[in-house]
Structure formats: structure tokens, C-alpha cells
Enzyme design. Sequence first.
Site, PDB file in Angstrom:
ATOM      1  N   ASP A 159     -17.388  26.448  -4.021  1.00  0.00           N
ATOM      2  CA  ASP A 159     -15.705  26.232  -3.775  1.00  0.00           C
ATOM      3  C   ASP A 159     -15.497  27.514  -1.694  1.00  0.00           C
ATOM      4  OD1 ASP A 159     -14.109  28.153  -3.182  1.00  0.00           O
ATOM      5  OD2 ASP A 159     -13.565  28.821  -4.958  1.00  0.00           O
TER       6      ASP A 159
ATOM      7  N   ASP B   8      -8.976  17.254   5.137  1.00  0.00           N
ATOM      8  CA  ASP B   8      -9.168  16.009   4.268  1.00  0.00           C
ATOM      9  C   ASP B   8     -10.525  15.526   5.065  1.00  0.00           C
ATOM     10  OD1 ASP B   8      -7.030  15.715   2.218  1.00  0.00           O
ATOM     11  OD2 ASP B   8      -6.357  13.953   3.419  1.00  0.00           O
TER      12      ASP B   8
ATOM     13  N   ASN C 209      -6.786  23.559   7.393  1.00  0.00           N
ATOM     14  CA  ASN C 209      -5.239  23.259   6.703  1.00  0.00           C
ATOM     15  C   ASN C 209      -3.541  23.469   7.806  1.00  0.00           C
ATOM     16  OD1 ASN C 209      -6.033  20.547   4.914  1.00  0.00           O
ATOM     17  ND2 ASN C 209      -5.760  21.982   3.110  1.00  0.00           N
TER      18      ASN C 209
ATOM     19  N   HIS D 293      -2.899  18.411   7.541  1.00  0.00           N
ATOM     20  CA  HIS D 293      -4.171  18.187   6.348  1.00  0.00           C
ATOM     21  C   HIS D 293      -5.330  17.344   6.852  1.00  0.00           C
ATOM     22  CE1 HIS D 293      -1.803  20.381   3.500  1.00  0.00           C
ATOM     23  NE2 HIS D 293      -1.024  20.558   4.520  1.00  0.00           N
TER      24      HIS D 293
ATOM     25  N   ASP E 170     -10.906  21.870  -2.941  1.00  0.00           N
ATOM     26  CA  ASP E 170     -12.052  22.865  -2.481  1.00  0.00           C
ATOM     27  C   ASP E 170     -13.288  22.794  -2.999  1.00  0.00           C
ATOM     28  OD1 ASP E 170     -11.047  25.126  -3.631  1.00  0.00           O
ATOM     29  OD2 ASP E 170     -10.818  26.325  -1.026  1.00  0.00           O
TER      30      ASP E 170
END
Length: 267
Positions: free
Chosen positions: A201, A218, A209, A214, A244
Site C-alpha cells: 500500500d 499515473d 495526485n 493525476h 495504490d
Amino acid sequence: ALVEETSFDGLVRELLVMLELVTDLESTYLTRIDLAASAQEILFSRNTKSMVIPEGLSVPWGDTLCKRAIDEGRPYTDDVAGCWGDSQAAQALGITTYASVPVRLDDGSLYGTLCGASSAKKPMTARGEQVLKLFAKLISRQIEKDLLVQELQAANEKLRNQSYTDALTGLPNRRAILETLTRQFATAQRNKQRVVMAFIDLDYFKQINDQFGHDTGDAFLIEVGRKLTAAIRVDDVLGRLGGDEFVVSGFATPPGEAGSIGAVKRR
């Protein structure tokens, strides 16, 4: 016999047998034409007497009787030497009588030719002409059917791959992971092994972000997937659960051996 045949190979061979019976030509064969490579190949052939048209034979397209017949609109002759004496392939095979029709697909493209040949002079009856054209159409339809099946299989495989792949990272998605784990657990139970899993995680990913956008987030997830892929063993399974979250699973390494999931470095 034709009704029972389901394969292209079987259908063509049955048609060649019947074509030989109707035309009395000692060799009947189907060719495929590769216009890009300017070559013609004998796919299937039936030889009943001394003349042999070998399967797999490839000749330059420009030297073939088939090209001459199509160009001149002459589907039959019992004087090959007089009509096309410059064809080296015809001379080498000893062809005197020759008949052919093009095999075209629905879009009009030329797939190949259905042919008959003999070293002796043989007449061509109206029935023989009709059968030759009919068989060429049957072969064309079978080719179209096989092409359609191949396209459907490719489309199904593509859809299946998409349904099991995370669109962003290209890693297996949640669905693929769950199915893989089921198989791993079953294998481990049979072989009395253990499955080791690591859940990953990414802390503070939301801040990437929020601060950088974003697209940057990505790109970060893609790079994480690449790094993890490079760090795991060949038989381990890596996937993205979503957001994530990632997971790695694999069979536990016996004590004393290197390469367990626990040895993956933090990056």
C-alpha cells in the site's frame, strides 16, 4: 464425405479426389499466391500417375501457368508448350494439359488457384469446367469461414486479456489475482507447500495526485509496477488490486535458499 469434413485440409483433399474423377487429369492441386513475395505455393495436391506436383513447391509467380491463364482469360489448354512454352515450371513438371480457376475471397482478393494438369492431352468437358468453378467457390467459402473463426478467436482472446489486465500498469488486475491465488493454493496443498503473500500500500499517494496532478500519479504507479516486476522471482505473481494497492504472491522458498518474497528490497 463433404458434409462430414470439418477441416480445411480434409475438405480440399476430398474435392481434389472428385476433381480428378470428373476431369480425368492426373494431378489436381490447390495453390496459394503471395503477391507481395511474388510467389505461388502448392498447398495440397493429388497425383495419380507418373506426373507429380509436389506439395510445398514454391515457384515465382511470374513464371506460373496460373498467372498466364488469369492474365489471358484462358482457363484450359491441352497444348501448354504451344501456348506458354516459356514457362520453366511447366517444362520441369512436364505439363501438357492444364486447367485452372482462381480462388477469390469475398472482397475480390486473389487467394490462389484450383488446378488440374496432365502430361498427356486431355479434353475438358462442360461438366468438368462447372465442377472446377464450383469447387473453387466451396474452397473460398471454407477459407472465409476459417478466417472468420480466427478473427473471433483473436477478438475473444483480446477481450479476455483486457478483462484480466489493469489498464494503467498492464499488470494482472484483481480478478486475475483472485483466480491465480485459487490455483496457487490448490497447487500448494497438493505439493504440501506454502504460499507467501505481500500486500503493498503506497503511503501518501494521494498527495502526489493533489500536488502534481493525476498524470504524474499515473506515471508513478506505472513506475512502481515496473520496479516490482524487476524485483520479484520469475514464478511469482504481481498484480494491482486497485488504487495504490499491489499484491505479490508466490510459493515459499525452503530455508537456506535465496529468492523469497521477503527478500524483495524496499524501493
